[in-house]
Design an enzyme around this catalytic site. Structure first.
Site, PDB file in Angstrom:
ATOM      1  N   ASP A 158       0.840  -1.214   0.000  1.00 47.41           N
ATOM      2  CA  ASP A 158       0.000   0.000   0.000  1.00 47.41           C
ATOM      3  C   ASP A 158       0.864   1.250   0.000  1.00 47.41           C
ATOM      4  OD1 ASP A 158      -2.322   1.498   0.118  1.00 47.41           O
ATOM      5  OD2 ASP A 158      -3.127   0.424   1.856  1.00 47.41           O
TER       6      ASP A 158
ATOM      7  N   ASP B  61     -10.789   1.964  -3.074  1.00 42.63           N
ATOM      8  CA  ASP B  61     -11.289   1.622  -1.740  1.00 42.63           C
ATOM      9  C   ASP B  61     -12.815   1.592  -1.719  1.00 42.63           C
ATOM     10  OD1 ASP B  61      -8.942   1.169  -0.459  1.00 42.63           O
ATOM     11  OD2 ASP B  61      -8.802   3.131   0.511  1.00 42.63           O
TER      12      ASP B  61
HETATM   13  C1  GLA Z   1      -5.680   1.906   2.348  1.00 46.46           C
HETATM   14  C2  GLA Z   1      -6.094   0.724   1.498  1.00 46.46           C
HETATM   15  C3  GLA Z   1      -7.171  -0.049   2.221  1.00 46.46           C
HETATM   16  C4  GLA Z   1      -6.653  -0.508   3.562  1.00 46.46           C
HETATM   17  C5  GLA Z   1      -6.155   0.672   4.371  1.00 46.46           C
HETATM   18  C6  GLA Z   1      -5.454   0.224   5.626  1.00 46.46           C
HETATM   19  O1  GLA Z   1      -6.698   2.827   2.440  1.00 46.46           O
HETATM   20  O2  GLA Z   1      -6.518   1.134   0.230  1.00 46.46           O
HETATM   21  O3  GLA Z   1      -7.605  -1.136   1.441  1.00 46.46           O
HETATM   22  O4  GLA Z   1      -5.604  -1.413   3.341  1.00 46.46           O
HETATM   23  O5  GLA Z   1      -5.248   1.474   3.623  1.00 46.46           O
HETATM   24  O6  GLA Z   1      -4.980   1.260   6.370  1.00 46.46           O
END
Ligand code: GLA
Length: 717
Positions: A455, A524
Site C-alpha cells: 500500500d 477503496d
Molecule cells: C488503504 C487501502 C485499504 C486498507 C487501508 C489500511 O486505504 O486502500 O484497502 O488497506 O489502507 O490502512
C-alpha cells in the site's frame, strides 16, 4: 518487423495489423511519417512530403512531426526534450550517429536511432520495440551525458506520438479522486494544449497516464483509435496538443513541471516505456489489444489464475488479533476462499492511523505468539497467507521516526505536512530502500508469506532531500527506481511471492507497477453500484486479470448504499473475485449463497482472467450494463449483466453478444437452453432479470459440440 529504405531514410515498423513509419530528414531530425493501417515500405516512402515554405515569418516548425520534439530553433510547441547545458545553453540540435536493429528475444524487434547534439556532449537514443503478436509499439529514450560537466534535463519525455490529420479529434481519458477512480471522459481536446498530469509522486487517483484519441466518431465497436500508456509509477505529464492547423499529437513522460533531472558526467537516464497502439475496431478492440499486450508482455505471471481472496480490512479495521483472524479465516475457507489476507493493524503500535507505521514487528498485543499460529492455521485450512504492508511510509509516532527523522522527505524551514498522520520515507535514499528491502525479505521468509498487499497511502509533499546535492530534483525518479528495485529484489528472493499494488485504492495502477506485481486494488470504494463505472474506466486499458474486486457488507461503508449480495458478487466476478465482509456476521443463508457464487466464479474465472472482454452495454443509470468474457478459442463465454434502477416503462432490450463462433450453438450452463450464435450476436439475448432494482445475472455459455440436433430456444426474437 522493422525495415529500412536507405535511399530515402525511411524506417517502417510493422506489427500484425498496423504500421509506423519515420525518417531522419535532411536536417538530421527524426520525423514522423505514419501511424495507422499496414503499409509497405514503398507506400510509406510515398508519404514523404517536401517541407512547405513557411507561410509567414511567424510560423515555426509544426509541433506534430518530430519523433521527439526538442526545445530550440523555430519550434513553439510543447517540447518533449528540453535540456540546459552547463554554460546555460538550452536548445538541442540533432546530429544523427547511426542506428541499431536487433531481436532481443524471438518475436520482438528493436530499433535504436542514435543522435548527439551538434555541439554539446549529450547522446539521445530513440528506442522502438515491436512484437510479432501485438500491435502495441513500445518507445523510450536514453539520454547520456558524455561530457565532464552536468547537464540538466528540464523535460525528458519518453516519446511523442503524432496522429494523422483529421477534421476533428476526440480525447478519452480517466479522472477521479480517492474512492472514485477511473471515471471515463470523452471530449474534444482543446486547440492549444491539454495537460494530463500527476504532481503527487505517484500515478494518482486523479488521472491515469493513458490517453486514447479518435476522429470523433469511434464507438465501442467501430472506428480508428490511437492510444498510448506510460509505464511509470511516479509523477508524470502527458500534453495533448493541437496546432493551428488542427492536427493532434501528444507527448508524455515521467516527471511534472518545475522539476529538472541533473545528469552528472557519464550518467544516463532511461525514460520509462511509453507504449502506443493504433487499432481499427473502436474502443473495444483498443481495450482488448491492451489487455492482450499486458498479459503477454507486462505481467510477471500472466498464465496464472488468480485465487479468490479474503481481506479483513472492512471487517475489522485496526482491531486485528489472532483469535478474530482465525474466526474469519475459518469462515473464509468454508466459503471457498483460497488466499487469506490480513490487512493493516498487525504490527508495532498500529491500533489506529496515528501510530506504529514504520515499526514492522508483529504486535505482541494482537499476536502474543507471533504470526506463526495464524499463518499455520490459514495454511492448514488450505489457503495461502497474505499480509498488508506500507513500506514507504512512517507515522511520526513510531520508533522508526524517533530514530531516523531525517529519513522522510523534507525541506528545511518548511512544515512536514502530515496526511493520514503519516510522512513519506525518502525511498530515493539508498539506506531507506535497503532498510525496506531488508525487513520485507525477512518478513516474507520468516512467516512463509505468499502474498503482500503493498500500500501507499498519501501523496508526496515537501519533497526535499537536503543531504543530497540537487536532491529535490533527483528524488522524483530515484524514488520510483528504488521502489521498483525493492520489489524486484523481493520477487527474486521469493519466486512464489505474489504482490498486489494498492495506493489507497487505485492510486498506483500503471504498466510500470503491473510489470512487477500480480494484481491491483482499483479503489477503496467497494460499493457495487459505484464499482460498475470504476471497473468500466479501469477496463479501458488494464485487464480483468489484474482487477481485484471484493464483495463487502451493506450498508456500504463509503456510500451507505445497500444492494443485494448476488449483485455484489456479480459485479466482483468481473475481476479477480475477493470477499471483504465481516463473515462472522453473515447469516447461514448468506454464507451458503456466497459459497455457491464463489463456486460459480471458479468455473468461469478462466474466461474473466484470460478471455477477451466485450463491453456490450456501457454503464447506464436505468438500463442494464453488460460485459462478456470469451475464451480465446470461442468455446465458452460468460455474460454478466447488472441492472441498477430501471425506469418503469423502459423497453426491455435484448443484449447482443459478440465474438462468438458464428457457426456454433451455445448452451446456457444453468438453464440448459441452447442458442444459435448468430441469434445471440445479431438479435440478442433477453436477459432473465427479476423485476426491481439491483437485478443481476451471470450467464455461462458453452459451445455445443457439432454436429448437434438441438433446436435453439430462449433467444429474443
Ligand atoms: C488503504 C487501502 C485499504 C486498507 C487501508 C489500511 O486505504 O486502500 O484497502 O488497506 O489502507 O490502512
Amino acid at each position: 518487423m522493422i525495415s529500412f529504405a536507405p535511399d530515402t531514410g525511411v524506417w517502417l515498423l510493422s506489427t500484425p495489423r498496423t504500421s509506423y513509419a519515420l525518417r531522419v530528414d535532411e536536417t538530421g531530425a527524426p520525423c514522423h511519417l505514419a501511424w495507422g493501417p499496414r503499409l509497405t515500405l514503398e507506400e510509406a516512402e510515398e508519404l514523404i512530403v517536401p517541407p512547405a515554405p513557411a507561410a509567414s515569418s511567424f510560423e515555426g516548425r509544426p509541433a506534430a512531426g518530430e519523433e521527439l520534439p526538442v526545445d530550440g530553433g523555430t519550434r513553439y510547441g510543447p517540447p518533449s526534450l528540453q535540456v540546459r547545458f552547463a554554460d546555460g545553453t538550452r536548445a538541442f540540435e540533432w546530429q544523427p550517429l547511426g542506428h541499431r536493429v536487433h531481436e532481443p528475444v524471438p518475436g520482438q524487434t528493436e530499433l535504436a536511432l542514435e543522435f548527439r547534439d551538434r555541439h554539446y556532449p549529450l547522446l539521445t537514443t530513440l528506442h522502438y520495440r515491436v512484437h510479432d503478436d501485438s500491435d502495441v509499439i513500445e518507445r523510450w529514450t536514453v539520454l547520456r551525458n558524455t561530457g565532464d560537466e552536468s547537464v540538466h534535463l528540464l523535460r525528458a519525455d519518453s516519446a511523442a506520438w503524432t496522429l494523422p490529420p483529421r477534421d476533428d479529434y476526440r480525447l478519452s481519458h480517466v479522472t477521479g479522486q480517492w474512492a472514485s477512480e477511473t471515471q471515463l471522459h470523452r471530449h474534444r481536446p482543446a486547440f492549444g494544449e491539454t495537460v494530463l498530469t500527476s504532481r503527487r509522486g505517484v500515478t494518482s487517483h486523479h488521472a491515469n497516464p493513458w490517453v486514447m484519441l479518435d476522429a470523433g466518431a469511434a464507438t465501442e465497436d467501430h472506428g480508428q483509435v490511437w492510444s498510448a500508456a506510460l509505464a511509470w509509477s511516479g509523477s508524470w505529464r502527458v500534453t495533448v496538443h493541437r496546432g493551428p492547423d488542427g492536427r493532434a499529437g501528444f507527448t508524455g513522460g515521467a516527471g511534472h513541471d518545475g522539476t529538472a533531472l541533473p545528469l552528472a558526467p557519464g550518467e544516463d537516464f532511461t525514460t520509462p516505456t511509453y507504449a502506443g497502439l493504433y487499432a481499427d475496431g473502436g474502443f473495444g478492440a483498443t481495450s482488448r489489444a491492451w489487455h492482450a499486450y499486458t498479459l503477454a508482455h507486462v505481467l510477471p505471471h500472466p498464465g496464472e489464475v488468480r485465487p479468490v481472496l479474503y481481506n479483513s480490512w472492512e471487517a475489522t479495521g485496526f482491531e486485528v488479533d489472532e483469535s478474530g483472524q482465525k474466526a474469519l479465516a475459518a469462515r473464509a475457507a468454508a466459503l471457498g476462499v483460497e488466499l487469506y489476507v490480513v490487512d493493516d493493524g498487525w504490527f508495532g503500535a498500529r491500533r489506529s492511523e496515528r501510530a506504529g507505521l514504520g515499526d514492522w514487528t508483529v504486535s505482541p498485543e494482537g499476536f502474543p505468539d507471533g504470526l506463526g499460529p495464524l499463518v499455520r492455521e490459514v495454511h492448514r485450512l488450505g489457503m495461502r497467507f497474505g499480509l498488508w504492508v506500507e513500506p514507504e511510509m512512517v507515522n511520526p509516532d513510531s520508533d522508526l521516526y524517533r530514530r531516523h527523522p531525517d529519513w522522510v522527505l523534507h525541506i528545511p524551514h518548511r512544515t512536514r505536512t502530515e496526511l493520514r498522520h503519516q510522512l513519506v520515507l525518502n525511498f530515493a535514499r539508498r539506506d531507506v530502500a535497503d532498510w525496506a528491502y531488508g525487513w520485507l525479505t525477512r518478513l516474507v521468509a520468516e512467516h512463509a508469506i505468499d502474498f503482500l498487499k503493498w500500500d501507499m497511502n498519501r501523496a508526496l509533499s515537501e519533497a526535499g532531500w537536503p543531504d543530497r546535492a540537487e536532491g529535490a530534483d533527483r528524488l522524483w525518479t530515484a524514488y520510483v527506481h528504488h521502489l521498483y528495485e525493492v520489489i524486484d529484489r523481493l520477487r527474486a528472493d521469493h519466486p512464489a511471492l505474489r504482490i498486489e499494488s494498492c495506493s489507497g485504492g487505485g492510486g498506483r495502477v500503471d504498466l510500470g507497477i503491473l510489470s512487477r506485481t500480480d494484481q491491483a486494488w482499483p479503489s477503496d470504494n467497494t460499493d457495487a453500484a459505484d464499482r460498475v463505472s470504476i471497473q468500466h474506466g479501469y477496463s479501458q486499458i488494464y485487464p480483468a486479470r489484474t482487477m481485484a474486486a471484493w464483495v463487502t457488507d451493506v450498508p456500504n461503508q463509503h456510500t451507505g448504499r445497500s444492494v443485494p449480495l448476488r449483485f455484489r458478487f456479480h459485479v466482483a466476478m468481473a475481476g479477480v473475485l475477493g470477499v471483504g465482509g465481516d463473515l462472522t456476521r453473515w447469516s447461514d443463508g448468506e454464507l451458503a449463497e456466497g459459497a455457491a457464487l464463489v463456486d460459480q466464479y471458479k468455473t468461469v474465472r478462466h474466461l474473466v482472467q484470460h478471455g477477451t472482454l466485450h463491453r456490450l452495454r456501457t454503464p447506464a443509470e436505468d438500463g442494464p450494463t453488460a460485459v462478456q468474457y470469451t475464451a480465446a478459442d470461442r468455446s465458452e463465454a460468460l455474460l454478466l449483466i447488472w441492472q441498477r434502477t430501471p425506469r418503469h416503462g423502459a423497453p426491455r432490450l435484448p443484449v447482443r453478444l459478440a465474438g462468438l463462433d458464428p457457426a456454433a450453438r451455445y448452451r446456457d450452463a444453468s438453464t440448459g437452453a441452447v442458442h444459435h450464435a448468430t441469434v445471440l450476436t445479431a438479435y440478442g439475448l433477453l436477459p432473465d432479470l427479476p423485476p426491481g432494482d439491483w437485478a443481476s445475472t451471470a450467464v455461462h455459455l458453452v459451445r455445443v459440440p457439432a454436429p448437434s440436433s438441438l433446436v435453439s430456444r430462449g433467444a429474443a426474437d
